[in-house]
Design a protein around this motif. Sequence first.
Motif, PDB file in Angstrom:
ATOM      1  N   VAL A   1     -81.711 -67.735 -16.172  1.00  0.00           N
ATOM      2  CA  VAL A   1     -82.130 -68.047 -17.539  1.00  0.00           C
ATOM      3  C   VAL A   1     -81.417 -69.291 -18.054  1.00  0.00           C
ATOM      4  CG1 VAL A   1     -82.113 -67.246 -19.933  1.00  0.00           C
ATOM      5  CG2 VAL A   1     -82.751 -65.668 -18.100  1.00  0.00           C
ATOM      6  N   SER A   2     -80.102 -69.310 -17.890  1.00  0.00           N
ATOM      7  CA  SER A   2     -79.329 -70.443 -18.409  1.00  0.00           C
ATOM      8  C   SER A   2     -79.580 -71.709 -17.605  1.00  0.00           C
ATOM      9  CB  SER A   2     -77.840 -70.101 -18.383  1.00  0.00           C
ATOM     10  OG  SER A   2     -77.397 -69.886 -17.048  1.00  0.00           O
TER      11      SER A   2
ATOM     12  N   PRO B   1     -75.669 -60.442 -13.736  1.00  0.00           N
ATOM     13  CA  PRO B   1     -75.104 -61.795 -13.843  1.00  0.00           C
ATOM     14  C   PRO B   1     -76.006 -62.872 -13.260  1.00  0.00           C
ATOM     15  CG  PRO B   1     -73.949 -60.519 -12.161  1.00  0.00           C
ATOM     16  CD  PRO B   1     -74.832 -59.568 -12.901  1.00  0.00           C
ATOM     17  N   TYR B   2     -76.793 -62.529 -12.237  1.00  0.00           N
ATOM     18  CA  TYR B   2     -77.660 -63.539 -11.624  1.00  0.00           C
ATOM     19  C   TYR B   2     -78.891 -63.819 -12.473  1.00  0.00           C
ATOM     20  CZ  TYR B   2     -74.620 -62.707  -7.675  1.00  0.00           C
ATOM     21  OH  TYR B   2     -73.515 -62.605  -6.871  1.00  0.00           O
TER      22      TYR B   2
ATOM     23  N   ALA C   1     -76.820 -62.496 -27.363  1.00  0.00           N
ATOM     24  CA  ALA C   1     -78.090 -62.513 -26.629  1.00  0.00           C
ATOM     25  C   ALA C   1     -77.842 -62.431 -25.127  1.00  0.00           C
ATOM     26  CB  ALA C   1     -78.879 -63.774 -26.974  1.00  0.00           C
ATOM     27  N   PHE C   2     -76.879 -63.193 -24.618  1.00  0.00           N
ATOM     28  CA  PHE C   2     -76.588 -63.161 -23.183  1.00  0.00           C
ATOM     29  C   PHE C   2     -75.856 -61.879 -22.787  1.00  0.00           C
ATOM     30  CE2 PHE C   2     -77.767 -67.582 -23.092  1.00  0.00           C
ATOM     31  CZ  PHE C   2     -78.211 -67.766 -21.792  1.00  0.00           C
TER      32      PHE C   2
ATOM     33  N   ILE D   1     -74.931 -71.912 -24.146  1.00  0.00           N
ATOM     34  CA  ILE D   1     -75.644 -71.278 -23.031  1.00  0.00           C
ATOM     35  C   ILE D   1     -74.818 -71.392 -21.752  1.00  0.00           C
ATOM     36  CG2 ILE D   1     -77.649 -71.522 -21.511  1.00  0.00           C
ATOM     37  CD1 ILE D   1     -79.290 -72.255 -23.998  1.00  0.00           C
ATOM     38  N   THR D   2     -74.241 -72.560 -21.515  1.00  0.00           N
ATOM     39  CA  THR D   2     -73.404 -72.767 -20.330  1.00  0.00           C
ATOM     40  C   THR D   2     -72.253 -71.778 -20.282  1.00  0.00           C
ATOM     41  OG1 THR D   2     -73.927 -75.136 -20.309  1.00  0.00           O
ATOM     42  CG2 THR D   2     -71.982 -74.431 -19.084  1.00  0.00           C
ATOM     43  N   LEU D   3     -71.577 -71.604 -21.413  1.00  0.00           N
ATOM     44  CA  LEU D   3     -70.384 -70.763 -21.449  1.00  0.00           C
ATOM     45  C   LEU D   3     -70.711 -69.277 -21.486  1.00  0.00           C
ATOM     46  CD1 LEU D   3     -68.250 -72.834 -23.987  1.00  0.00           C
ATOM     47  CD2 LEU D   3     -68.194 -72.909 -21.503  1.00  0.00           C
ATOM     48  N   SER D   4     -71.884 -68.916 -21.993  1.00  0.00           N
ATOM     49  CA  SER D   4     -72.231 -67.497 -22.132  1.00  0.00           C
ATOM     50  C   SER D   4     -72.875 -66.921 -20.882  1.00  0.00           C
ATOM     51  CB  SER D   4     -73.175 -67.300 -23.326  1.00  0.00           C
ATOM     52  OG  SER D   4     -72.582 -67.741 -24.532  1.00  0.00           O
TER      53      SER D   4
END
Length: 599
Positions: A274-275, A268-269, A261-262, A341-344
């Motif tokens: 989103v995250s 990247p911004y 999804a990511f 989410i943090t890592l993706s």
Amino acid sequence: MERRQRHIIYRLNQWRMQKISNRNFMVLLAVVVGIVGGLAAAALKGLTHYIAAFLQDDLQWQYKYYLYLFFPLIGILLSVLYVRRFIRKGTFEHGMTPIIYAISRKSSRIQVHNIYSQIITSALTVGFGGSAGLEAPIAYSGSAIGANAGRFFGLNYREVTMLLACGAAAGIAGAFNSPVAGMIFAIEILLPEFSIPAFIPLLMAAATASVVSKLIYSEPLFHLVTDDWEFQALFFYLLLAVLIGLFSIYFAKISVWVKSAFAKIKNPYQKVWVSGLSLGLMIFLFPSLYGEGYISIQRILDGRTDALLANSIFADYQHVGILVTVYAVITVFAKSAASLITLSSGGNGGIFGPSLVMGGLLGFAFSYGINLTGLIELNVPNFVVAGMAAALSGIMHAPLTGIFLIAEITGGYALMVPLMLVTAISYLINRTILKYSIYTKALAEQGDLLTHEDKDRTVLSMMKLRYVLERNFTILRPDERPADRRYDIIHTKRNIFPVVDTTGKLLGIIYSERLFEILLGENLEKKDQDKTMRELAEKPVDIIQMDVNMEAVMQKMNREDIWILPVVDADGNYMGFVSKSAVFNKYRALLMRQATYLE
């Protein structure tokens, strides 16, 4: 200047090879890697906790708590900005997968900047509330320390790989103050085969790093007070292991979905926004998602079962047992989403820490919920510890690491039997459904995983087609006749000729037997002698594309029962031939290299 430095390094290596045996030098380097790895671990823990403490305790502002919605966004944004500003010439990756890939496909080469960039970005990500662990970044930093130390002294692949593993072991040992777990982690995750001598450098590196880290940052990760486990609780330990084994499968499945999804978000911004906002909202609802989440686990181990809801908007219900249980279960699934989410999205961290937290919360919810029924009184801290070990085992496919890490960081050696049972069951359940761990799945799908379960496939995956490509063939032009190239045809050492036009396109092949018949005039009419190479050429049985992996090449050769095939690039231009002889020679060379992999 660079030439002078190389000369100095060469002279230094010559001196040390004369004065110090290779085995002793490896032990000495392992100690050095352990010291530096321990310092790196202490620096990462200290920096991360300083940032978190400043934001939560030292920063005094009337509306500070509204910023908690934006802290994760700020941390991930700073990490992304750092990478894009300061790592322009290299690549930046996170997690354990790139380390495994470096061992399998890059001769254990890791870029130098990972020594410090992993520390900086992970401290920013987790310190500002990113829901991830510090263990993967420090293992990556330690691996970079070990690999580059080996490269500096001109060591071979086997020795560099050993030092890389020593660095990873040092990082884990320093992060948890657990030298045995650090060593076992390196063996289970990074070194598919090992022998007894491999223990010595790993032990030295892990023990040294643990001592150094403890001297600088001595705060233990967890405190557990337990005397023993009760036999009547055995069934419930087994049931917990099954539940966590199933959850580990869920976590592996959802990780693929979140990453894909990511991956669709190219800017990247946009990922950061989103995250960051998603994490901020989740942390607002579930405060234990902030950072690593170890504080919540320690409070539960201390018997403060109501602490999970204490700082949340549901604090008024912290004494309602069923709601505490439900909230803990929801927090587990929220933690899984928050960490992924943090890592993706550009943040740097690992799933090591989140695995511990999710397993601990599942163990708490399970045992606390059972106690509410009145059927039996389970020791909640014991089940929290068992859940942590089971989750680590199932998600990472590392049961021994789960056993010894949890025993070391909690002091729960009295729980060794339950730890062994839950880790084994959780691992077997996950392994039955998912052949590869969350670290190795992507590499296995790409054919880049070094595994010794299928040695032939593994060795073939290590080969590159360009390294076995043979080019010393006599090229024939389409308008030429056999008589025009009589000398070249007769004196060639090859029995096959590619027909290639002036633009480089492969038109076909001609075998030497056919050309010899024409040149010698045996049983042929004169018209055959006047044919051009274009007319004589025949279509190959198959053609190999330059970007095809070696496993597919061998499958084609075996399917067609053919010894040699032409190779072309994406535009159909002739590149050379690949033969089974060349593949087998390379195969033998790689087997010899693996034979000395970790002797």
